[in-house]
Structure formats: structure tokens, C-alpha cells
Motif scaffolding. Sequence first.
Motif, PDB file in Angstrom:
ATOM      1  N   LEU A  60       0.743  -1.285  -0.073  1.00  0.00           N
ATOM      2  CA  LEU A  60      -0.149   0.050   0.185  1.00  0.00           C
ATOM      3  C   LEU A  60       0.814   1.187   0.091  1.00  0.00           C
ATOM      4  O   LEU A  60       1.714   1.409   0.691  1.00  0.00           O
ATOM      5  N   THR A  61       0.295   2.188  -0.867  1.00  0.00           N
ATOM      6  CA  THR A  61       1.363   3.455  -0.733  1.00  0.00           C
ATOM      7  C   THR A  61       1.069   4.269   0.500  1.00  0.00           C
ATOM      8  O   THR A  61       0.037   3.957   1.282  1.00  0.00           O
ATOM      9  N   GLU A  62       1.706   5.072   0.684  1.00  0.00           N
ATOM     10  CA  GLU A  62       1.480   6.068   1.951  1.00  0.00           C
ATOM     11  C   GLU A  62       0.184   6.764   1.754  1.00  0.00           C
ATOM     12  O   GLU A  62      -0.322   7.076   2.804  1.00  0.00           O
ATOM     13  N   ASN A  63      -0.261   7.045   0.720  1.00  0.00           N
ATOM     14  CA  ASN A  63      -1.582   7.426   0.397  1.00  0.00           C
ATOM     15  C   ASN A  63      -2.723   6.589   0.661  1.00  0.00           C
ATOM     16  O   ASN A  63      -3.861   6.970   1.089  1.00  0.00           O
ATOM     17  N   GLY A  64      -2.468   5.384   0.664  1.00  0.00           N
ATOM     18  CA  GLY A  64      -3.488   4.332   0.727  1.00  0.00           C
ATOM     19  C   GLY A  64      -4.526   4.270  -0.261  1.00  0.00           C
ATOM     20  O   GLY A  64      -4.554   4.992  -1.603  1.00  0.00           O
ATOM     21  N   VAL A  65      -5.667   3.667   0.028  1.00  0.00           N
ATOM     22  CA  VAL A  65      -6.890   3.362  -0.974  1.00  0.00           C
ATOM     23  C   VAL A  65      -7.695   4.792  -0.755  1.00  0.00           C
ATOM     24  O   VAL A  65      -7.906   5.380   0.011  1.00  0.00           O
ATOM     25  N   HIS A  66      -8.107   5.127  -2.259  1.00  0.00           N
ATOM     26  CA  HIS A  66      -8.939   6.283  -2.197  1.00  0.00           C
ATOM     27  C   HIS A  66     -10.305   5.881  -3.009  1.00  0.00           C
ATOM     28  O   HIS A  66     -10.221   4.971  -3.963  1.00  0.00           O
ATOM     29  N   THR A  81      -4.443  11.512 -13.261  1.00  0.00           N
ATOM     30  CA  THR A  81      -5.647  11.046 -12.949  1.00  0.00           C
ATOM     31  C   THR A  81      -5.497   9.221 -12.439  1.00  0.00           C
ATOM     32  O   THR A  81      -6.495   8.972 -11.411  1.00  0.00           O
ATOM     33  N   PHE A  82      -4.512   8.742 -12.742  1.00  0.00           N
ATOM     34  CA  PHE A  82      -4.500   7.226 -12.353  1.00  0.00           C
ATOM     35  C   PHE A  82      -3.747   7.309 -11.164  1.00  0.00           C
ATOM     36  O   PHE A  82      -3.991   6.742  -9.967  1.00  0.00           O
ATOM     37  N   ILE A  83      -2.545   7.941 -11.163  1.00  0.00           N
ATOM     38  CA  ILE A  83      -1.647   8.149 -10.002  1.00  0.00           C
ATOM     39  C   ILE A  83      -2.376   8.862  -8.679  1.00  0.00           C
ATOM     40  O   ILE A  83      -2.063   8.104  -7.676  1.00  0.00           O
ATOM     41  N   ASP A  84      -3.264   9.753  -8.811  1.00  0.00           N
ATOM     42  CA  ASP A  84      -3.497  10.423  -7.507  1.00  0.00           C
ATOM     43  C   ASP A  84      -4.420   9.289  -6.778  1.00  0.00           C
ATOM     44  O   ASP A  84      -4.746   9.374  -5.609  1.00  0.00           O
ATOM     45  N   TYR A  85      -4.871   8.192  -7.411  1.00  0.00           N
ATOM     46  CA  TYR A  85      -5.817   7.394  -6.930  1.00  0.00           C
ATOM     47  C   TYR A  85      -5.061   6.058  -6.652  1.00  0.00           C
ATOM     48  O   TYR A  85      -5.592   4.927  -6.177  1.00  0.00           O
ATOM     49  N   TYR A  86      -3.805   6.079  -6.890  1.00  0.00           N
ATOM     50  CA  TYR A  86      -2.964   4.531  -6.874  1.00  0.00           C
ATOM     51  C   TYR A  86      -2.788   4.497  -5.520  1.00  0.00           C
ATOM     52  O   TYR A  86      -1.951   5.033  -4.834  1.00  0.00           O
ATOM     53  N   ALA A  87      -3.218   3.209  -5.161  1.00  0.00           N
ATOM     54  CA  ALA A  87      -2.939   2.722  -3.786  1.00  0.00           C
ATOM     55  C   ALA A  87      -1.881   1.691  -3.612  1.00  0.00           C
ATOM     56  O   ALA A  87      -1.714   1.204  -2.340  1.00  0.00           O
ATOM     57  N   GLY A  88      -1.327   1.303  -4.902  1.00  0.00           N
ATOM     58  CA  GLY A  88      -0.531   0.105  -4.678  1.00  0.00           C
ATOM     59  C   GLY A  88      -1.263  -1.059  -5.050  1.00  0.00           C
ATOM     60  O   GLY A  88      -2.287  -1.144  -5.688  1.00  0.00           O
ATOM     61  N   GLY A  89      -1.014  -2.342  -4.475  1.00  0.00           N
ATOM     62  CA  GLY A  89      -1.838  -3.466  -4.694  1.00  0.00           C
ATOM     63  C   GLY A  89      -1.683  -4.037  -6.048  1.00  0.00           C
ATOM     64  O   GLY A  89      -0.559  -4.080  -6.721  1.00  0.00           O
ATOM     65  N   TRP A  90      -2.985  -4.483  -6.524  1.00  0.00           N
ATOM     66  CA  TRP A  90      -3.037  -5.260  -7.678  1.00  0.00           C
ATOM     67  C   TRP A  90      -4.185  -4.780  -8.592  1.00  0.00           C
ATOM     68  O   TRP A  90      -5.235  -4.643  -8.335  1.00  0.00           O
ATOM     69  N   GLN A  91      -3.704  -4.028  -9.838  1.00  0.00           N
ATOM     70  CA  GLN A  91      -4.890  -3.758 -10.754  1.00  0.00           C
ATOM     71  C   GLN A  91      -4.700  -4.320 -12.129  1.00  0.00           C
ATOM     72  O   GLN A  91      -3.676  -4.923 -12.556  1.00  0.00           O
TER      73      GLN A  91
END
Length: 352
Positions: A60-66, A81-91
Motif C-alpha cells: 500500500l502506498t503512503e496515500n492508501g486506498v481512495h 488521474t491514475f496516480i492520484d488514486y493509486y493505492a499500490g496493490g494489484w490492478q
Amino acid sequence: MTIYRHQRNYGCRIHDQYTYLGMRVLVLENEKVRISLLPDKGTEIFEFLYKPVDLDFMWLTENGVHNPNSYLPTSPDPISTFIDYYAGGWQEVFPNGGSTSSYLGARFGQHGEVAHMPWDVEVLEDSADRIRVLFRVRTKKVPFELRKTLTLQSDSSTLRIEEELENLSDLPLRFMWGHHIAFGKPFLEPGCRINLPEGLTVLTEERSLQAINLGRVRRGDVHEWPVAADEQGAAVDLSILPARDARSDIVYVTGFEKSRAWYEVENGRRGMGIRVEWDASRLPYLWYWQEFGETKTYPWYGRHYNVGLEPFSGYPTHGIEKALENESAGSIGPSQTISSWLTAAPYPLNEK
């Protein structure tokens, strides 16, 4: 047909009664793993917990899930638009991979469409021995339907994903398709090892596509896994993760057997690893993204140590236009349906 869920506290279970930050959450679990995903955000997997040692393999990124519906981007940049919501994990990434690109008049942002779209969900099987869930989505810009079935068996740590891609038009179409799987803390740390089959080739972008920051590997060269060369010609072992603040980079590994590809990421100190296998006939490239804390600007600001090991249909990360130029983009015939599969399984090193 939907099978009604039972409120079991043993064997395989499905939980679909919850929401997280206003989004549907679906949890698949058994005696060994708990896997949590967001059907309203591209079926993003934000938890893959190995229960016996309480270790989550999804970074998980430091920003977490959005929730994409809770924030209006402050710039029109299609990458942010993608990166601002990017939480890490698996897409799931489709039908464009990487940065902004165009195809047949359709303009795509970072990593295409389906990673932020809501998917339909149908429970196919719900028993203590096995659970199976079908997800489906139709893209907006190009006429595709993507379907995938997730299966979990009792007393097994293996998640199996079986996929179908349908062309809803009478035209032949091209695409980029991949699984954006990222590993970081608490599992990943310097000294972790990446295992791959022998005889693989490491590709890099052309120098003209080089990012502003120089990476660990010399651009424009072809290398033999796992040893590459840096700009001075010194050897770089890509299979051993370096110290924090090593240069960030991305390379592309190919040459897998046509029927099956695999990789393993292992942490010897923790005694744990994870193995991913997939259909190399559909996804013949492995994107190896490295962010070791060197990037001190947007969006990482030196806060992360992670890698992405991402099976893909084509390369590089500069979008479908470049994949069409190098003939690595996937293809599908008029009204055709094609299939693919992937598995992921955490394991203790002493049981390998």
C-alpha cells in the motif's frame, strides 16, 4: 445463477456485505489466505494476507486506498488521474498500458480504462470446499468485454484467475493487457530475491524514451537475466533488491515458454515468498518496475521502497502507440473471444 452465501466461519468464505470508503468490498478467504478487492474500483486487490504469519503481500502506498468519486483531480493531466488514486496493490490494466496514448481515435489516460471502472459481480460457487466469483466489465472507448473468474480452494493459498476477452465489434482490434502487481512493505526489503526461469532476455527503452532520472540499467541495450550493465558498464544483478535510495528504473523481461511463465519473490529473513504463474501466450512480457526511494518528486517523494512485477501483453510503458510500433500489442479478431489465466500463491520458504 447466483448461489446464496452462507455465513460460515470455516473453510472457504465470501463476504460481500461491506463497504470501504463508500465502495463495495468483496473478501475471499479460507484457512490460509484473505484476499480483499474493490469491485467499484477495477477489482483492485488491496489485501492478500497469508494468515499463518499475518503477512500481507500487497503493498500500500503512503496515500492508501481512495474512492475515485470522492476527489476531483486538480489538474487535467491524464497520468495524474491514475496516480492520484493509486493505492499500490494489484490492478487489471486494459486496453492501454502505461502512459497516455491513442488508438483508432480513442485517447487513453494512464493504464487505460478498467482499473477505475466498476465491475459487475456474480457468485458462481459458494461452498466450504471452493468459492468462485465472476467479474465483468465493458470498456467505453473501444468495444470490449472483459470477464474474469476468481477461484479459491479450501486449505490452499493459491488464487486462480481465469479470464476471457471478447471483441464486441466486427473489426480486428489491438490492445495492451496486463496485471499491475506491486510488492512493498511489510514483505519487501533490501536483499529480497526475484527468481525467474533461465534463458530470459531483459529489454530496455530506447534512449529517446529515457526518463529524466537515469536508472540502474543502461538504456537501449539487451541483457540476459539476471545480469545487466549500468551506464559505466558495471554489472547490475537485477535479481537481488538493492539498498534503499538505489536508482529507480523499469525494464522488460521476455523469452518465457509459450504455455507458462512464472516468477517468485522471496524474503529470506522472513522465510516467506510468493509465486505468480501466468499464460505467456497472452502475456509474454514481464514489466519490472523499481522504485527504491530515489524519486524525491511527485508522486513518491522518497517515501516508498517497492517493485512491480507485471505480466503484460506488450511493452514499453509508453502506451499502445509504441506497442503497435514494435508489434508487441495484443490482437483479437472480429467478434472473437480469447482466454488467459494467472495464479498467485504465498508460501513459506521451508515448504518450497
